[in-house]
Structure formats: structure tokens, C-alpha cells
Design a protein around this motif. Structure first.
Motif, PDB file in Angstrom:
ATOM      1  N   UNK A   2       0.926  -0.662   0.008  1.00 40.35           N
ATOM      2  CA  UNK A   2       0.079   0.085  -0.107  1.00 40.35           C
ATOM      3  C   UNK A   2       1.141   1.268   0.195  1.00 40.35           C
ATOM      4  N   UNK A   3       1.570   1.283   1.174  1.00 37.64           N
ATOM      5  CA  UNK A   3       3.091   2.559   0.582  1.00 37.64           C
ATOM      6  C   UNK A   3       3.739   2.911  -0.321  1.00 37.64           C
ATOM      7  N   UNK A   4       3.826   1.457  -0.577  1.00 33.28           N
ATOM      8  CA  UNK A   4       5.119   1.648  -1.959  1.00 33.28           C
ATOM      9  C   UNK A   4       3.780   1.799  -3.464  1.00 33.28           C
ATOM     10  N   UNK A  12       6.489   3.149   6.693  1.00 31.99           N
ATOM     11  CA  UNK A  12       5.887   1.553   6.970  1.00 31.99           C
ATOM     12  C   UNK A  12       6.832   1.209   8.207  1.00 31.99           C
ATOM     13  N   UNK A  13       8.068   0.862   8.370  1.00 28.30           N
ATOM     14  CA  UNK A  13       8.806   0.845   9.696  1.00 28.30           C
ATOM     15  C   UNK A  13       8.888   1.918  11.093  1.00 28.30           C
ATOM     16  N   UNK A  14       8.977   3.411  10.647  1.00 28.62           N
ATOM     17  CA  UNK A  14       8.968   4.229  11.549  1.00 28.62           C
ATOM     18  C   UNK A  14       7.213   4.520  12.246  1.00 28.62           C
ATOM     19  N   UNK A  15       7.031   3.489  12.918  1.00 25.54           N
ATOM     20  CA  UNK A  15       5.255   4.236  13.454  1.00 25.54           C
ATOM     21  C   UNK A  15       5.631   4.216  15.255  1.00 25.54           C
ATOM     22  N   UNK A  16       4.510   5.088  15.855  1.00 28.09           N
ATOM     23  CA  UNK A  16       4.568   4.762  17.495  1.00 28.09           C
ATOM     24  C   UNK A  16       4.718   4.071  17.628  1.00 28.09           C
ATOM     25  N   UNK A  70       2.393   3.377  -6.188  1.00 29.39           N
ATOM     26  CA  UNK A  70       2.746   2.484  -7.186  1.00 29.39           C
ATOM     27  C   UNK A  70       4.426   2.494  -8.052  1.00 29.39           C
ATOM     28  N   UNK A  71       4.897   2.734  -6.720  1.00 30.52           N
ATOM     29  CA  UNK A  71       6.808   3.423  -7.281  1.00 30.52           C
ATOM     30  C   UNK A  71       6.932   1.768  -6.641  1.00 30.52           C
ATOM     31  N   UNK A  72       7.017   0.819  -6.446  1.00 33.09           N
ATOM     32  CA  UNK A  72       7.261  -0.581  -5.439  1.00 33.09           C
ATOM     33  C   UNK A  72       8.849  -0.933  -6.192  1.00 33.09           C
ATOM     34  N   UNK A  73       8.845  -0.900  -7.558  1.00 32.91           N
ATOM     35  CA  UNK A  73      10.052  -1.082  -8.413  1.00 32.91           C
ATOM     36  C   UNK A  73      11.339  -0.425  -8.005  1.00 32.91           C
TER      37      UNK A  73
END
Length: 185
Positions: A34-36, A82-86, A38-41
Motif C-alpha cells: 500500500x505504501x509503495x 512503514x517501519x517508523x511508527x509510534x 505504484x513505485x514498488x519497483x
């Protein structure tokens, strides 16, 4: 290599995900896709291990250079998000900052200029004897400070004989005999 140190810093968190149970990995996979999108590639090209989690990604369309750089920075910020969350803060360590390329320095400035990444701690190390005030790293750190980012510097002194003996003893899991530690005059 451009962004090489950033890719290396993300290998650890990505590999940790690969060791998680399938149900937990599935939640991370959904968040990453979801976060990436349409730029996951772009992120798979930077961090190939990511492909094991999010699968093959469609190619991104070609865009002019400034737009491509902005798109890449956005994709990387979203990956960090995605990794840096509360509930799951992220700490990344980048070594040898004095050797970073211009593209990675620009990326760091961009990351610290964004208010949406609040749960990220970036620890960087550099050899202060290899930089001066005109060095690109020092110039970029000044710009990052100007933009209001909290930058804390800690200058480390060389280890003395006793500290070095203790470090080696700790690594070898032995006791230090203070009478056998020799010091130079």
C-alpha cells in the motif's frame, strides 16, 4: 554507489520480516504494498530482498530527472514510514558518512525536511579528521539544521589503554587483571 548505505541499512529490517510468521508477514506485506504503490519497483531495485516480501512489481514509467528524483525520495520516505511508527520506531545506522555520494546526501536532507517521519532515529558516523567545513557532508548537515531538524553531535575520543583492555576482555568474556594492563608514557 548512490543510496548504497541506505540500502544496506534496510537489509536488516527486511531480513527480520522474512523470519516472521506468515500471518504477521502478511500484515507487513499489505502495509508495504500500500505504501509503495505504484513505485514498488524503485524500492525493489534498491533493496532486492524486498521482492521476497512484496513480490514482482510493475515497472515505473520514465519521467524527467527532477521528477524521478522526487518520486524516488517519496517512495523511500513511504518505505521508512512503514517501519517508523509510534508502535514500532525505527533506528537506522549509517557508517562512513564522509564518503556518501551527493544523491544520498540529498535524500537525507529530504527525509529530515519532512514532518511525516517522526519515529525515525538516524545515527550516522563519520571520521571528523576526513572532513572540513567545505566538505559536502558538513554543508548538508548545516542545511538540515537550518530546516529545523534535531541534529546531535557526539565527538568520541580515542580509547585509553584501560578502556581498550576492558573492551577486549568483555569480547573474550574474561576478567581484566589491572596489574597486567600496560600504559605507555
Amino acid at each position: 554507489l548512490p543510496y548504497g548505505s541506505v540500502a544496506e541499512a534496510f537489509q536488516g529490517p527486511i531480513r527480520q520480516l522474512l523470519g516472521k510468521p506468515e500471518a504477521e508477514l502478511c500484515r507487513w506485506r499489505d502495509d508495504l504494498r500500500q505504501a509503495l504503490d505504484p513505485n514498488g519497483a524503485l524500492m525493489v531495485a534498491l533493496i532486492p530482498e524486498l521482492k521476497s516480501i512484496i513480490g514482482e512489481q510493475p515497472p515505473v514509467p520514465d519521467v524527467p530527472s527532477p521528477a524521478a528524483k522526487d518520486r524516488f525520495h517519496l517512495a523511500l520516505r513511504r518505505l521508512i514510514g512503514v517501519f517508523a511508527r509510534p508502535e514500532h520506531p525505527l533506528a537506522l545506522f549509517l557508517d562512513d558518512l564522509q564518503w556518501l555520494d551527493g544523491a544520498t546526501l540529498d535524500l537525507l536532507e529530504d527525509v529530515f525536511a519532512q514532518p511525516d517521519l517522526q519515529h525515525l532515529l538516524l545515527v550516522g558516523a563519520y571520521r571528523d579528521n576526513e572532513v572540513d567545513a567545505a566538505h559536502p557532508l558538513m554543508c548538508k548537515l548545516a542545511k538540515i539544521r537550518e530546516r529545523g531538524a534535531a541534529v546531535q553531535e557526539i565527538v568520541l575520543a580515542p580509547l585509553n589503554q584501560e578502556d581498550l583492555a576492558q573492551l577486549i576482555a568483555d569480547a573474550l568474556r574474561v576478567e581484566v587483571d589491572p596489574h597486567r594492563v600496560r600504559t605507555r608514557c
